[in-house]
Design an enzyme around this catalytic site. Structure first.
Site, PDB file in Angstrom:
ATOM      1  N   LYS A   8      67.940  34.904 -43.457  1.00 38.72           N
ATOM      2  CA  LYS A   8      67.353  36.081 -43.443  1.00 38.72           C
ATOM      3  C   LYS A   8      66.784  36.869 -42.620  1.00 38.72           C
ATOM      4  CE  LYS A   8      63.447  35.889 -46.345  1.00 38.72           C
ATOM      5  NZ  LYS A   8      62.340  36.385 -45.463  1.00 38.72           N
ATOM      6  N   GLU A  24      58.754  42.751 -50.071  1.00 39.60           N
ATOM      7  CA  GLU A  24      57.440  41.907 -50.140  1.00 39.60           C
ATOM      8  C   GLU A  24      56.290  43.062 -49.889  1.00 39.60           C
ATOM      9  OE1 GLU A  24      56.950  38.777 -47.521  1.00 39.60           O
ATOM     10  OE2 GLU A  24      54.983  38.445 -47.740  1.00 39.60           O
ATOM     11  N   ASP A  58      65.374  31.396 -42.936  1.00 40.21           N
ATOM     12  CA  ASP A  58      64.847  32.609 -42.032  1.00 40.21           C
ATOM     13  C   ASP A  58      65.249  32.659 -40.804  1.00 40.21           C
ATOM     14  OD1 ASP A  58      63.221  34.482 -43.609  1.00 40.21           O
ATOM     15  OD2 ASP A  58      61.689  33.262 -43.690  1.00 40.21           O
ATOM     16  N   ASP A  94      60.179  31.109 -42.865  1.00 44.33           N
ATOM     17  CA  ASP A  94      59.563  30.808 -41.864  1.00 44.33           C
ATOM     18  C   ASP A  94      58.121  30.551 -42.128  1.00 44.33           C
ATOM     19  OD1 ASP A  94      59.172  33.310 -42.427  1.00 44.33           O
ATOM     20  OD2 ASP A  94      59.529  33.860 -40.227  1.00 44.33           O
ATOM     21  N   SER A  95      57.559  30.886 -43.555  1.00 41.31           N
ATOM     22  CA  SER A  95      56.266  30.518 -44.151  1.00 41.31           C
ATOM     23  C   SER A  95      56.189  29.095 -43.626  1.00 41.31           C
ATOM     24  CB  SER A  95      56.391  30.813 -45.575  1.00 41.31           C
ATOM     25  OG  SER A  95      57.385  30.339 -46.250  1.00 41.31           O
ATOM     26  N   GLU A 111      64.076  40.209 -41.070  1.00 45.07           N
ATOM     27  CA  GLU A 111      63.055  40.891 -41.187  1.00 45.07           C
ATOM     28  C   GLU A 111      63.169  42.200 -40.578  1.00 45.07           C
ATOM     29  OE1 GLU A 111      59.024  39.496 -40.599  1.00 45.07           O
ATOM     30  OE2 GLU A 111      59.349  37.729 -41.782  1.00 45.07           O
TER      31      GLU A 111
HETATM   32  O1  KIV Z   1      58.952  32.945 -45.418  1.00 48.55           O
HETATM   33  C1  KIV Z   1      59.004  33.137 -46.570  1.00 48.55           C
HETATM   34  O2  KIV Z   1      58.585  32.262 -47.460  1.00 48.55           O
HETATM   35  C2  KIV Z   1      59.552  34.482 -46.923  1.00 48.55           C
HETATM   36  C3  KIV Z   1      59.379  34.642 -48.542  1.00 48.55           C
HETATM   37  C4  KIV Z   1      57.976  34.943 -48.732  1.00 48.55           C
HETATM   38  C5  KIV Z   1      60.267  35.832 -48.724  1.00 48.55           C
HETATM   39  O3  KIV Z   1      60.269  35.085 -46.298  1.00 48.55           O
HETATM   40 NA    NA Z   2      59.676  34.574 -43.952  1.00 48.43          NA
END
Ligand code: KIV
Ligand code: NA
Length: 277
Positions: free
Chosen positions: A114, A183, A84, A45-46, A116
């Site tokens: 994924k 992280e 994510d 989600d980055s 969090e």
């Molecule tokens: O969203 C993302 O890029 C991440 C990674 C930094 C692990 O969650």
């Molecule tokens: Na992320």
């Protein structure tokens, strides 16, 4: 190469072979990850920030993430593809989490999701795994709830907070996560946690003791500027290259150097004469 499987990641951990993970958000970045031979691709989600321009990861929608994940899928054959679950798409109930994750699997073709760590992540992870959906956990700095953590800063820097990270990690592993991201936690804290963890741990800003590393595509290639996280290592300056390329094109157009005869189509002179008259 054959597609990377979950047992292969566990095997890499057992053999002490570092696992390489990188983010990708579209077809060309996925193709780059494929060609570079990485093990795991994360549609993070980055992408909210790197490709959609939001100020944080919080605003990105499921629909937006599905579009990024589908595009990445079309560029990949070999790496395991993880997406994510965005903020607000899994917290409400186990049913909501399973419905959202199923969309990523069915509509975007991802292999795993994924989530969090937060107040409900362990319960959600257990429900997802129970529904047959592979889950990767994420502890330490969790950007979706960064406000509650005091901003984008390293976590686990006191004994109490390190214990919080340890509890999150062990609980997510116990819930059935096949892997967990660490992280932004002190390297010595990560090293102590690693003595306990049985699943492959992928670090970002967690030192060298983890079983693998992940970086954001746009950070490691220098496609976005001004991100100063301590753990980012820049391996290229692609934005400079792209700006130089577009600037050269603009300059050519303005000075009428482009297009040249090589870039144009011809027509039979007779046809041209008929057309003219
Ligand atoms: O969203 C993302 O890029 C991440 C990674 C930094 C692990 O969650
Ligand atoms: Na992320």
């Amino acid at each position: 190469r054959l597609p990377v499987s979950l047992p292969q990641l566990a095997e890499k951990k057992r053999l002490g072979e570092p696992i390489v993970m990188v983010t990708a958000y579209d077809y060309p970045s996925a193709q780059v990850a494929e060609k570079a031979g990485v093990d795991v691709v994360l549609v993070g989600d980055s992408g909210a920030m790197t490709v959609l321009g939001y100020p944080s990861t919080v605003p990105v929608s499921v629909e937006e993430m599905l579009m990024l994940a589908s595009a990445a899928r079309r560029g990949l054959r070999t790496p395991l593809l993880v997406a994510d679950l965005p903020f607000g798409s899994f917290e409400t109930s186990n049913e909501q989490a399973i419905m959202t994750a199923s969309r990523f699997i069915k509509e975007a073709g991802v292999d795993a999701v994924k989530i969090e760590a937060n107040g409900v992540a362990v319960e959600r992870a257990r429900a997802l795994v129970g529904a047959g959906i592979p889950v990767m956990g994420h502890v330490g700095l969790t950007p979706q709830t960064a406000t509650a953590l005091g901003g984008y800063r390293a976590q686990g820097r006191t004994a109490e907070r390190a214990l919080d990270v340890a509890r999150d990690a062990l609980a997510l592993e116990e819930a059935g996560c096949f892997s967990i991201v660490f992280e932004a936690i002190p390297a010595p804290v990560a090293a102590i946690l690693m003595e306990q963890m049985e699943v492959p741990i992928i670090g970002i800003g967690a030192g060298s003791s983890t079983d693998g590393q992940v970086l954001v595509f746009h950070d490691l290639l220098g496609i976005r500027e001004g991100v100063g996280a301590r753990f980012v290592k820049r391996y290229a300056d692609i934005q400079d290259e792209m700006v130089a390329g577009v600037r050269a094109y603009a300059d050519d157009v303005r000075h009428q150097r482009y297009p040249a005869p090589d870039h144009t189509y011809s027509i039979d002179p007779g046809e041209l004469e008929r057309f003219r008259s």
